[in-house]
Design an enzyme around this catalytic site. Structure first.
Site, PDB file in Angstrom:
ATOM      1  N   LYS A 195      45.771  37.698   9.431  1.00  0.00           N
ATOM      2  CA  LYS A 195      45.956  37.175   8.054  1.00  0.00           C
ATOM      3  C   LYS A 195      46.167  38.319   7.098  1.00  0.00           C
ATOM      4  CE  LYS A 195      41.738  38.764   6.619  1.00  0.00           C
ATOM      5  NZ  LYS A 195      41.509  39.799   5.606  1.00  0.00           N
ATOM      6  N   ALA A 235      39.880  47.542  12.440  1.00  0.00           N
ATOM      7  CA  ALA A 235      39.384  47.844  11.076  1.00  0.00           C
ATOM      8  C   ALA A 235      40.543  47.921  10.097  1.00  0.00           C
ATOM      9  CB  ALA A 235      38.575  49.148  11.067  1.00  0.00           C
ATOM     10  N   ALA A 236      41.387  46.897  10.139  1.00  0.00           N
ATOM     11  CA  ALA A 236      42.668  46.945   9.432  1.00  0.00           C
ATOM     12  C   ALA A 236      42.728  46.018   8.233  1.00  0.00           C
ATOM     13  CB  ALA A 236      43.792  46.591  10.411  1.00  0.00           C
ATOM     14  N   GLY A 237      41.718  45.150   8.073  1.00  0.00           N
ATOM     15  CA  GLY A 237      41.780  44.168   6.978  1.00  0.00           C
ATOM     16  C   GLY A 237      42.662  42.981   7.310  1.00  0.00           C
ATOM     17  N   GLY A 274      41.847  40.817   9.872  1.00  0.00           N
ATOM     18  CA  GLY A 274      41.026  39.758  10.471  1.00  0.00           C
ATOM     19  C   GLY A 274      41.270  39.556  11.955  1.00  0.00           C
ATOM     20  N   GLY A 275      41.837  40.555  12.619  1.00  0.00           N
ATOM     21  CA  GLY A 275      42.165  40.397  14.048  1.00  0.00           C
ATOM     22  C   GLY A 275      40.940  40.054  14.897  1.00  0.00           C
ATOM     23  N   GLY A 276      39.843  40.751  14.679  1.00  0.00           N
ATOM     24  CA  GLY A 276      38.616  40.502  15.443  1.00  0.00           C
ATOM     25  C   GLY A 276      38.054  39.112  15.147  1.00  0.00           C
ATOM     26  N   SER A 277      38.130  38.692  13.888  1.00  0.00           N
ATOM     27  CA  SER A 277      37.656  37.352  13.517  1.00  0.00           C
ATOM     28  C   SER A 277      38.512  36.288  14.177  1.00  0.00           C
ATOM     29  CB  SER A 277      37.713  37.163  12.000  1.00  0.00           C
ATOM     30  OG  SER A 277      36.913  38.115  11.359  1.00  0.00           O
ATOM     31  N   ALA A 278      39.826  36.533  14.243  1.00  0.00           N
ATOM     32  CA  ALA A 278      40.727  35.574  14.899  1.00  0.00           C
ATOM     33  C   ALA A 278      40.386  35.488  16.388  1.00  0.00           C
ATOM     34  CB  ALA A 278      42.183  35.995  14.708  1.00  0.00           C
ATOM     35  N   ASP A 286      35.260  35.870   8.005  1.00  0.00           N
ATOM     36  CA  ASP A 286      36.643  35.375   8.124  1.00  0.00           C
ATOM     37  C   ASP A 286      36.831  34.393   9.279  1.00  0.00           C
ATOM     38  OD1 ASP A 286      37.398  36.961   6.024  1.00  0.00           O
ATOM     39  OD2 ASP A 286      38.287  38.541   7.265  1.00  0.00           O
TER      40      ASP A 286
HETATM   41  O1  C5P Z   1      31.145  38.952   7.532  1.00  0.00           O
HETATM   42  P1  C5P Z   1      31.811  40.238   7.865  1.00  0.00           P
HETATM   43  O2  C5P Z   1      31.443  40.763   9.208  1.00  0.00           O
HETATM   44  O3  C5P Z   1      33.279  40.205   7.640  1.00  0.00           O
HETATM   45  O4  C5P Z   1      31.254  41.255   6.800  1.00  0.00           O
HETATM   46  C1  C5P Z   1      31.122  42.628   7.013  1.00  0.00           C
HETATM   47  C2  C5P Z   1      30.339  43.215   5.857  1.00  0.00           C
HETATM   48  O5  C5P Z   1      31.108  43.125   4.667  1.00  0.00           O
HETATM   49  C3  C5P Z   1      29.063  42.481   5.538  1.00  0.00           C
HETATM   50  O6  C5P Z   1      27.999  42.975   6.303  1.00  0.00           O
HETATM   51  C4  C5P Z   1      28.887  42.806   4.060  1.00  0.00           C
HETATM   52  O7  C5P Z   1      28.375  44.105   3.904  1.00  0.00           O
HETATM   53  C5  C5P Z   1      30.300  42.827   3.555  1.00  0.00           C
HETATM   54  N1  C5P Z   1      30.717  41.521   2.985  1.00  0.00           N
HETATM   55  C6  C5P Z   1      30.247  41.155   1.724  1.00  0.00           C
HETATM   56  N2  C5P Z   1      30.632  39.960   1.177  1.00  0.00           N
HETATM   57  C7  C5P Z   1      31.495  39.146   1.831  1.00  0.00           C
HETATM   58  C8  C5P Z   1      31.999  39.505   3.105  1.00  0.00           C
HETATM   59  C9  C5P Z   1      31.591  40.720   3.635  1.00  0.00           C
HETATM   60  O8  C5P Z   1      29.464  41.887   1.114  1.00  0.00           O
HETATM   61  N3  C5P Z   1      31.860  37.992   1.275  1.00  0.00           N
END
Ligand code: C5P
Length: 289
Positions: free
Chosen positions: A8, A94-96, A98-102, A134
């Site tokens: 995404k 770690a690219a932003g 969402g590959g790992g979430s997908a 994500d």
């Molecule tokens: O949920 P995810 O693994 O993507 O989040 C990684 C880190 O990003 C969280 O531990 C938190 O520090 C930060 N985060 C946040 N607020 C969000 C999503 C992520 O502070 N809505």
């Protein structure tokens, strides 16, 4: 079974403030991008969870979101664990994007199917939200207006205004830590405390037909800390704008930059010029919308 896993970009990521639980309240227009990798998932009764991965830097134990998705599925359902999964990683880490979430969402949906659908869609989304902010987005198809910390997903009709356009995505070879990016927001109070409603306003602009205006108004609160630390990403955006992109933005917490162009041919020419200027060491992808 072989399952494609996509990614995404956030066309708009507006952070509204820090919450008591340490997460950040946000509103985001999330847009699925058809650049894929795949997973092979086979039932293997009695085998526990066996994960392999094509990428040497990714762990194959609980350090991998796919493994955590599988173990949370078996724990939640009480089904005896028995699956063999191979992750063929193609997208940058770690690219932003969402590959790992997908990958985690694909794993949850596939396991639910393999084991006869013990969980409802709502239960799957709850399980997904516990794995990563994500993941619930990737349990549905299509663009969505996402809120809360990412767990509220309002599916949107296809963004017709963007149809026919081209997108270039570039990744510089280094990743950005998401927890760091959110923490670093504390030095940028304006970016951390965005005005609620911006995401819907942006969507109205796009659906109202002002496509070029909407592309100029792409916005990401996390750019404040991330571009300050990595000015190269700012340069990438300036390059694409100078090359005629209607808009360019960092996706999620970075480090991927994406640019929107009037059509795929233009996006392909921009990508070629990007490689001439910045070298072929970056990951570059082009897709039509
Ligand atoms: O949920 P995810 O693994 O993507 O989040 C990684 C880190 O990003 C969280 O531990 C938190 O520090 C930060 N985060 C946040 N607020 C969000 C999503 C992520 O502070 N809505």
């Amino acid at each position: 079974m072989r399952r494609l896993s996509g990614c995404k970009v956030n066309l708009l990521l507006n952070i509204l403030g820090r919450r008591e639980d340490g997460f950040h309240e946000l509103e985001s227009v999330m847009f699925p991008v058809p650049i894929t990798e795949h997973l092979e998932i086979e039932a293997a009764p009695g085998a526990g969870i066996q994960l392999s991965c094509s990428h040497p830097e990714l762990p194959v134990d609980a350090g991998n979101l796919v493994y955590r998705a599988a173990s949370s599925f078996y724990e939640r359902t009480g089904v005896p664990a028995g699956v063999r999964i191979h992750l063929e990683k193609r997208l940058p880490l770690a690219a932003g994007l969402g590959g790992g979430s997908a990958n985690a969402a694909v794993t949850l949906a596939a396991l639910n199917e393999i084991h006869g659908n013990p969980l409802t869609a709502v239960q799957l989304a709850q399980l997904g939200a516990g794995l990563g902010s994500d993941v619930p987005f990737f349990l549905q198809d299509g663009p969505a207006l996402v809120s809360g910390r990412g767990e509220w997903v309002e599916p949107l009709a296809p963004l017709a205004g963007l149809r026919g356009m081209g997108m270039v995505l570039v990744h510089p070879g280094f990743g950005v830590s998401t927890p760091w990016a959110y923490q670093a927001l504390s030095a940028f109070p304006e970016a951390r405390n965005g005005r609620r409603g911006r995401a819907r306003e942006w969507l109205s602009q796009l659906t109202g037909g002002d496509v070029e205006g909407a592309c100029r108004a792409l916005y990401n609160s996390l750019e404040a800390p991330v571009l300050a630390k990595y000015p190269l990403l700012q340069l990438f955006q300036e390059f694409f704008r100078a090359e005629g992109a209607w808009g360019a933005l960092m996706s999620g917490s970075g480090s991927t930059t994406f640019a929107l162009a009037r059509d795929v041919g233009t996006a392909e020419r921009m990508a070629a010029r990007f490689q001439e200027k910045f070298g072929t060491g970056n990951w570059v992808a082009v897709t039509g919308l």
